[in-house]
Design a protein around this motif. Sequence first.
Motif: not given
Length: 191
Positions: A30, A34, A117, A177
């Motif tokens: 990431s 983000l 995540g 991202n």
Amino acid sequence: MTKQKTASDFLLFLRSWAARPLEVAAIAPSSRRLAVAMTTEIGPLSGNVLELGPGTGAFTRALLRNGVYEDNLILVERNPAFAMLLRERFPSATLIEGDAQHLALPAVKSVGAAISGLPLLSMPAQTVRAILASVFHHLAEDGSLFQFTYGPRCPISLQVLRELGLKASFRRWVPLNLPPASVYRISRNSA
């Protein structure tokens, strides 16, 4: 973080993705953008913070930048390579090497916030339900779970949210991202 560390994180991530694409479900760690979007509402007053699937620690580093104490972090990672990296980088954090759907936290009074995540879109509904039930079992009454997705809407179905008495609210869109992502806050439905 140095460019060398960033490159080695990317290679570790890529190898993990190649070995288990549905488990990792992303081609790169990431982004910092983000990480900021996921953690912006969490700080030192949150108390203990639960992180599911921290990977290489992008969100973990953002939490530390926000003032969360390392010893207030509870990291749940089932990938052995990522777990080893996290153990080295965050030695004061509590690391649980295991599956988030069978979460049993050590003697922790309460978790003030959680971030995830995990690739919920690639998981069966019953697995998503088990993970959320486990998280909200440990989460303080006013605590929230922050989840990102690469999909066009919340990665948790309305049915699962209703069954667990939860609601989802869109927080941020992160177009820069790889790939672009959206952040949602999941909390208890007060109605």
